[in-house]
Scaffold this active site. Structure first.
Site, short mmCIF file in Angstrom:
data_model
loop_
_atom_site.label_atom_id
_atom_site.label_comp_id
_atom_site.label_asym_id
_atom_site.label_seq_id
_atom_site.Cartn_x
_atom_site.Cartn_y
_atom_site.Cartn_z
N THR A 41 4.48 1.05 13.71
CA THR A 41 3.04 0.96 13.96
C THR A 41 2.61 1.48 15.33
OG1 THR A 41 1.25 -0.67 14.24
CG2 THR A 41 3.45 -1.43 14.73
N ASP A 42 1.36 1.88 15.41
CA ASP A 42 0.73 2.22 16.70
C ASP A 42 0.62 1.00 17.62
OD1 ASP A 42 -1.10 1.16 14.81
OD2 ASP A 42 -2.82 2.00 15.87
N ASP A 69 14.35 -9.76 -1.18
CA ASP A 69 13.74 -10.25 0.06
C ASP A 69 14.58 -9.70 1.21
OD1 ASP A 69 13.05 -11.70 2.32
OD2 ASP A 69 12.78 -13.58 1.23
N GLN A 96 0.82 -1.22 0.00
CA GLN A 96 0.00 0.00 0.00
C GLN A 96 0.86 1.27 0.00
OE1 GLN A 96 -3.83 -0.07 2.11
NE2 GLN A 96 -2.66 -1.09 3.70
N TYR A 151 2.55 -9.17 16.14
CA TYR A 151 2.87 -8.12 15.15
C TYR A 151 3.56 -6.95 15.85
CZ TYR A 151 1.98 -4.21 11.93
OH TYR A 151 2.11 -3.09 11.12
N THR A 177 2.25 -7.59 7.51
CA THR A 177 1.27 -6.67 8.12
C THR A 177 -0.03 -7.34 8.54
OG1 THR A 177 0.46 -6.12 5.91
CG2 THR A 177 2.14 -4.66 6.85
N ALA A 234 7.01 -5.37 5.00
CA ALA A 234 6.60 -5.84 6.33
C ALA A 234 5.62 -6.99 6.19
CB ALA A 234 5.94 -4.70 7.12
N TRP A 244 -3.63 2.16 10.94
CA TRP A 244 -4.90 1.96 10.21
C TRP A 244 -4.78 2.46 8.75
CZ3 TRP A 244 -9.75 3.04 13.73
CH2 TRP A 244 -9.54 2.48 14.99
N1 LIG Z 1 -1.47 -1.67 6.97
C1 LIG Z 1 -1.67 -1.03 8.11
O1 LIG Z 1 -2.79 -0.83 8.57
C2 LIG Z 1 -0.48 -0.52 8.88
C3 LIG Z 1 -0.70 0.07 10.14
C4 LIG Z 1 0.40 0.53 10.86
C5 LIG Z 1 1.67 0.42 10.34
N2 LIG Z 1 1.86 -0.17 9.14
C6 LIG Z 1 3.24 -0.30 8.64
O2 LIG Z 1 3.34 0.47 7.45
C7 LIG Z 1 4.26 -0.14 6.56
C8 LIG Z 1 3.63 -0.29 5.19
O3 LIG Z 1 2.46 -1.09 5.34
P1 LIG Z 1 1.54 -1.48 4.11
O4 LIG Z 1 0.14 -1.46 4.58
O5 LIG Z 1 1.96 -0.70 2.90
O6 LIG Z 1 1.98 -2.99 3.95
P2 LIG Z 1 1.58 -4.02 2.79
O7 LIG Z 1 0.57 -3.43 1.88
O8 LIG Z 1 1.31 -5.31 3.46
O9 LIG Z 1 2.93 -4.10 1.96
C9 LIG Z 1 4.09 -4.71 2.47
C10 LIG Z 1 4.87 -5.20 1.28
O10 LIG Z 1 6.05 -5.84 1.78
C11 LIG Z 1 6.22 -7.05 1.06
N3 LIG Z 1 7.06 -7.98 1.80
C12 LIG Z 1 6.68 -8.89 2.74
N4 LIG Z 1 7.75 -9.58 3.15
C13 LIG Z 1 8.82 -9.11 2.47
C14 LIG Z 1 10.18 -9.44 2.44
N5 LIG Z 1 10.69 -10.41 3.21
N6 LIG Z 1 11.01 -8.75 1.62
C15 LIG Z 1 10.51 -7.77 0.82
N7 LIG Z 1 9.21 -7.42 0.78
C16 LIG Z 1 8.37 -8.09 1.60
C17 LIG Z 1 4.81 -7.55 0.88
O11 LIG Z 1 4.77 -8.54 -0.11
P3 LIG Z 1 3.63 -9.69 0.04
O12 LIG Z 1 2.34 -9.00 -0.03
O13 LIG Z 1 3.94 -10.57 -1.11
O14 LIG Z 1 3.87 -10.33 1.38
C18 LIG Z 1 4.11 -6.27 0.47
O15 LIG Z 1 4.24 -6.00 -0.90
C19 LIG Z 1 4.68 -1.46 7.23
O16 LIG Z 1 5.90 -1.26 7.91
C20 LIG Z 1 3.60 -1.71 8.24
O17 LIG Z 1 4.04 -2.48 9.35
C21 LIG Z 1 0.82 -0.62 8.39
#
Ligand SMILES: NC(=O)c1ccc[n+]([C@@H]2O[C@H](COP(=O)([O-])OP(=O)(O)OC[C@H]3O[C@@H](n4cnc5c(N)ncnc54)[C@H](OP(=O)(O)O)[C@@H]3O)[C@@H](O)[C@H]2O)c1
Length: 302
Positions: A113-114, A48, A11, A137, A74, A72, A162
């Site tokens: 994250t929160d 990776d 995202q 997580y 997530t 991540a 979120w």
């Molecule tokens: N989503 C939320 O609500 C949320 C809330 C708070 C904080 N965050 C933080 O915000 C950041 C961005 O979140 P997001 O929502 O954009 O996450 P996301 O949509 O889940 O995207 C994460 C990306 O990382 C890839 N990935 C997973 N394992 C990997 C690895 N070993 N090496 C390289 N790439 C890898 C995933 O690929 P696959 O899909 O193939 O696994 C996916 O494309 C993260 O650090 C997350 O912890 C997110």
């Protein structure tokens, strides 16, 4: 400027890419410094982040000026079921990037994250407030924060919450899908936080990364609501006639015993952001409206 984005298919990664390719975020234009940036977007399998040797090589050969880690695991409930995998990606993967960037004298933006907070008292959490995650997580993300901070002092650890964007899975899309096929949907009403647009977060990250004000940052859209409030706003914004039935976390847990515990109060205060670059984050309602306004056009991009 040369930039490496990891986890670029997710995202946040997709919104960073959209901002960098168009020089425009929904909040406003991104800084001119990025105009001729050469950006390498990677995700698994090309890079990776759990593979330390591959990370070392990519960072060394790329001669980057900045690395932004969006990679991540997530899926919060998925992390609960597989904590060792969560730790590998969210802690060790982040550490690999921190060590490699330190070695090459590069700043690292790492997103967190929160859910590092226990969320047991009302109000907004500042960056310096005590952390104590409830879930696998949250534990894996907190360990990642610590490893990053220790390995590379040129770090921006940006905690968000979120998150929703145009690409990938998120609560907004889930609610819209359910709203299209159901008359009512049951949503937790006693967990409060900040819905956050990935496009707005990308904008602030790009501004922050041009500074030397390293440290921990909170970056969420302004205003606090419950998941049920958020769901209602989504139904209204999407024009869906679906009733949101409110439930407690306890009731949800009874129905989904395998689900991870989540904080009751994890609203974040963008204090350091305000001090460093000014806090331009919009209200969560304005950001959500903008999402509905842009959705058709953006969906045709992907
Ligand atoms: N989503 C939320 O609500 C949320 C809330 C708070 C904080 N965050 C933080 O915000 C950041 C961005 O979140 P997001 O929502 O954009 O996450 P996301 O949509 O889940 O995207 C994460 C990306 O990382 C890839 N990935 C997973 N394992 C990997 C690895 N070993 N090496 C390289 N790439 C890898 C995933 O690929 P696959 O899909 O193939 O696994 C996916 O494309 C993260 O650090 C997350 O912890 C997110």
């Amino acid at each position: 400027m040369r930039i490496l984005v990891t986890g670029a298919s997710g995202q946040l990664g997709c919104e960073l890419r959209h901002c960098l390719e168009t020089m425009q975020a929904e909040i406003g234009p991104i800084p001119e410094e990025y105009r001729d940036a050469a950006v390498v977007y990677t995700d698994t399998p090309d890079l990776d982040i759990t593979n330390g040797d591959a990370v070392d090589e990519a960072v060394r050969l790329g001669r980057y000026d900045l690395v932004i880690n969006c990679a991540a695991m997530t899926n919060v409930d998925g992390c609960e079921a597989n904590e060792s995998m969560a730790r590998l990606v969210n802690a060790i993967g982040a550490w690999n990037l921190a060590r490699a960037t330190k070695e090459n004298g590069i700043p690292l933006v790492h997103v967190s994250t929160d859910y590092v907070f226990p969320g047991n008292e009302p109000g907004e959490r500042a960056e310096s407030d005590p952390v104590s995650p409830l879930s696998a997580y949250g534990r894996s993300k907190l360990e990642g924060e610590k490893l990053v901070a220790n390995a590379n002092n040129r770090h921006f650890i940006v905690r968000t919450a979120w998150l929703y964007g145009y690409v990938g899975k998120n609560f907004v899309k889930t609610m819209m899908r359910l709203g299209e096929s159901h008359d009512e949907v049951t949503v937790v009403d006693d967990q409060l936080g900040n819905p956050t647009s990935a496009n707005d977060l990308a904008y602030e990250i790009l501004k922050l990364a041009l500074t030397h004000d390293y440290g921990v940052y909170h970056c969420t859209n302004e205003g606090t609501c419950s998941w049920a409030d958020f769901a209602e706003a989504i139904m209204v914004g999407a024009g869906l006639d679906c009733k949101v039935v409110r439930c407690t976390s306890e009731e949800y847990k009874q129905a989904h015993p395998e689900s991870a515990d989540r904080p009751h109060f994890s609203s974040l205060k963008n204090q350091h952001l305000e001090q460093a670059i000014g806090n331009e984050m919009r209200s969560w309602q304005d950001a959500l409206q903008s999402y509905f306004d842009q959705r058709e056009e953006r969906n045709s991009d992907v």
